[in-house]
Design an enzyme around this catalytic site. Sequence first.
Site, PDB file in Angstrom:
ATOM      1  CE1 TYR A  74      -4.256   2.009   0.568  1.00  0.00           C
ATOM      2  CE2 TYR A  74      -2.681   3.438   1.693  1.00  0.00           C
ATOM      3  CZ  TYR A  74      -3.684   3.181   0.798  1.00  0.00           C
ATOM      4  OH  TYR A  74      -4.591   4.291   0.842  1.00  0.00           O
ATOM      5  CB  THR A 127     -11.921  17.532 -24.068  1.00  0.00           C
ATOM      6  OG1 THR A 127     -10.935  16.394 -24.035  1.00  0.00           O
ATOM      7  CG2 THR A 127     -12.148  17.789 -25.445  1.00  0.00           C
ATOM      8  CG  ASP A 217      -1.294  18.016 -21.401  1.00  0.00           C
ATOM      9  OD1 ASP A 217      -0.573  17.124 -21.594  1.00  0.00           O
ATOM     10  OD2 ASP A 217      -2.803  18.264 -21.938  1.00  0.00           O
ATOM     11  CE  LYS A 260      -3.612  10.705 -24.469  1.00  0.00           C
ATOM     12  NZ  LYS A 260      -4.391  10.545 -23.248  1.00  0.00           N
ATOM     13  NE  ARG A 384     -11.496  15.023 -30.113  1.00  0.00           N
ATOM     14  CZ  ARG A 384     -11.494  14.821 -28.694  1.00  0.00           C
ATOM     15  NH1 ARG A 384     -10.029  14.583 -28.241  1.00  0.00           N
ATOM     16  NH2 ARG A 384     -12.341  14.605 -27.928  1.00  0.00           N
ATOM     17  CG  PHE A 451     -15.939  14.223 -26.685  1.00  0.00           C
ATOM     18  CD1 PHE A 451     -15.738  15.330 -26.010  1.00  0.00           C
ATOM     19  CD2 PHE A 451     -15.085  13.108 -26.506  1.00  0.00           C
ATOM     20  CE1 PHE A 451     -14.870  15.347 -24.997  1.00  0.00           C
ATOM     21  CE2 PHE A 451     -14.048  13.202 -25.572  1.00  0.00           C
ATOM     22  CZ  PHE A 451     -13.931  14.303 -24.843  1.00  0.00           C
TER      23      PHE A 451
END
Length: 459
Positions: A74, A127, A217, A260, A384, A451
């Site tokens: 944990y 988004t 990002d 990604k 998109r 979406f």
Amino acid sequence: MMKKRSWAEPYKIKMVEPLRMLSRKEREKAMEEAGYNTFLLRSEDVYIDLLTDSGTSAMSDRQWAGLMLGDEAYAGSRNFYHLEETVREVYGYKYLVPTHQGRAAEHIISKILIKPGDYIPGNMYFTTTKLHQELAGGKFVDVIIDEAHDPESEHPFKGNVDLDKLQRLIDEVGADKIPYVAIATTVNMAGGQPISMANLKAVRELTQKYGIEIVHDMTRVAENAYMIQQNEEGYADKTVAEIVKEINSLTDHATMSAKKDALVNIGGFLATNDPDVFEQARNLVVVYEGLHTYGGLAGRDMEAMAIGIKESVMDEHQKARVGQVHYLGNLLLKEGIPVVKPIGTHGVFLDAKRFYPHLTQDEFPAQTLAAELYVDSGVRAMERGVVSAGRNPETGEHNYPKLELVRLTIPRRVYTQAHMDVVAESVAEVFQNAHKARGLKMVFEPKYLRFFQARFEKL
Ligand code: PM9
């Protein structure tokens, strides 16, 4: 004269997953049952799945071996320390808070840095990023260069910030209302377009004058680094790994969807150089995700991520990854198919407005195109356009983005060149029959990120 020599993937295939193709009639039925939303299809009914590159990549044998080294304690799992060490070594950020995926890191950083009434300039919206900014009381402002909204512009760095737009916002609202600039590498909604190092340096210089931070990002940072190596002066002799570190050094905090670039099926993190932000994030992560040494992940997931991060910054990996996307893009360009130019790094984006000049944005051309493509060949793509752009939170009206796109997103290390050929042939067929398409009407609309779950009927 030297003969041109081809390149190939820097791996061979050890395990395969059989694919199944439904008949056209079955695909028509499946699409209707899914409310003409490719997110609502069953993956077993899909032949070639280009919905997303998120969590869909193939792990390497080393990553699979890493799963067996999972320390499922944990607290204080050794895989957390391995991941922390890797993030410091490869990315250069000092402090790490793991999260189950990217949007969880966006949630936490937005809660820490944004006060109600703040403005968040960014190189185009994403988004989930924008929604978390809004839920924290902020307002997103697009400061990307105009070329990014023009699918025909061949600007090599369409992810660049327009410094005049940024300066104008600072002058208008005041620097104290701008906690940070949100910089994405690469810019997903613009078509997977990179930002240049020169532009990032200029953004850093301008924002530092006003004490404004940069939140990065870094979901596809290695792909962005590869494009800098290929196309920016002064970077041809640097490695992707070196360029990644230089990009990160120009920013203060980072959110990562490791699903990604980092080649894992699940995982993400928030990274920062600021000990105070780190402390606050460690405190919030236990509320929303899990203890600060696992953040919603199993030990084995963190191990696979640590190994994937190292594989993602290898030059030969990026050459094959981006090379495959460009292979598909070039096939479509040769056929005269309207796509976003230049071809991006994680997918090829079809320009639905030019496919269907007879449809208005209220008839959802990109949603229609994704549905038509699935019915033609079982290839699954993603809208998109106006559906993804959602509604203006103040007026309740649809946001009408200039870009009305369908994304053919390529998972990493999953499909072959022959799959790309099949995709290109199907897109060409759908393009030939484009005049017959009738558009859609929305019959169910969820409140957030519509979406994903919206439903449509044929007009
Ligand atoms: N991107 C994509 O398919 C996943 C679902 S669509 C919302 O492109 C960026 C640039 C992304 C991204 C996800 C996230 C969120 C943040 N930034 O999906 O929560 O492309 O891990 O990451 C998707 P998570």
